[in-house]
Motif scaffolding. Structure first.
Motif, short mmCIF file in Angstrom:
data_model
loop_
_atom_site.label_atom_id
_atom_site.label_comp_id
_atom_site.label_asym_id
_atom_site.label_seq_id
_atom_site.Cartn_x
_atom_site.Cartn_y
_atom_site.Cartn_z
N ALA A 156 6.22 2.94 -3.03
CA ALA A 156 4.93 3.46 -2.59
C ALA A 156 3.88 2.37 -2.39
O ALA A 156 3.16 2.38 -1.40
CB ALA A 156 4.44 4.53 -3.56
N PRO A 157 3.77 1.38 -3.31
CA PRO A 157 2.74 0.34 -3.11
C PRO A 157 3.02 -0.55 -1.90
O PRO A 157 2.10 -1.00 -1.24
CB PRO A 157 2.80 -0.49 -4.39
N ALA A 158 4.28 -0.83 -1.62
CA ALA A 158 4.63 -1.71 -0.50
C ALA A 158 5.78 -1.09 0.29
O ALA A 158 6.93 -1.49 0.14
CB ALA A 158 5.03 -3.09 -1.01
N PRO A 159 5.49 -0.07 1.13
CA PRO A 159 6.59 0.59 1.85
C PRO A 159 7.25 -0.38 2.84
O PRO A 159 6.58 -1.23 3.42
CB PRO A 159 5.90 1.74 2.58
N PRO A 160 8.58 -0.24 3.02
CA PRO A 160 9.26 -1.10 3.98
C PRO A 160 8.70 -0.87 5.39
O PRO A 160 8.28 0.25 5.72
CB PRO A 160 10.72 -0.65 3.91
#
Length: 191
Positions: free
Chosen positions: A146-150
């Motif tokens: 969630a913090p760094a979605p692909p």
């Protein structure tokens, strides 16, 4: 930066009067700790996606129990490493990834420990049990990424809704259709 002659290097190990060691430490911290997300997260995500397809193929389709359990264990470790990397810290050694004694256990690591216990109890021949494990894993994936979605989304989840139905259409794989349709129905809401 001036490098001292060999006779003086030994003294610098005890103290740092010219701030050489602290400069190296700062440079290493900037390169490997503060920029962890930039170079480590994409590599871990790519490895995780590759293992996801292999685990589905060997566990869900091939029913190779030992291989499936091994791949799922690797995926759990990768998710724990991804969680640390997405938080901007280096992942702990593999020995401590899911350990009860590892300092601060995050909710994601606790959830991964639960999924790991679930994997141990499921036989890969049990289709419903295997699908439950993937569904539990998907919930943890969402929390981790969630913090760094692909950049391309979680495309590996489409294995159950797109790739397997296409394989089931092939003439040699008609027996897979009921199995694949049941899996696709469960995973439509996750894609």
């Amino acid at each position: 930066m001036r490098i001292p002659p060999p006779g003086q290097r030994r003294r610098l190990l005890r103290h740092d009067p010219h701030a050489i060691l602290s400069e190296y430490r700062t440079a290493l911290q900037e390169r490997f700790v503060l920029t962890t997300g930039e170079w480590l997260v994409p590599a871990l995500t790519a490895r995780y996606a590759s293992l996801y397809w292999r685990s589905v193929y060997q566990g869900f389709l091939g029913e190779e129990s030992a291989s499936w359990h091994h791949l799922m264990g690797q995926m759990i470790e990768l998710l724990a490493q991804l969680e640390a990397a997405c938080d901007g810290r280096l992942p702990p050694p593999a020995k401590w990834l899911l350990s009860e004694n590892a300092g601060a256990r995050t909710p994601v690591v606790r959830a991964l420990s639960t999924v790991q216990a679930e994997i141990r109890t499921v036989n890969s021949a049990d289709e419903a049990g295997v699908l439950r494990v993937y569904h539990s894993l998907a919930r943890v994936e969402s929390d981790v990424m969630a913090p760094a979605p692909p950049p391309h989304g979680m495309w590996w989840r489409k294995v159950f809704t797109e790739r397997l139905p296409n394989i089931a259409l092939l003439p040699d794989h008609h027996a897979l259709r009921p199995k694949v349709q049941a899996a696709a129905a469960i995973f439509r809401d996750l894609v």
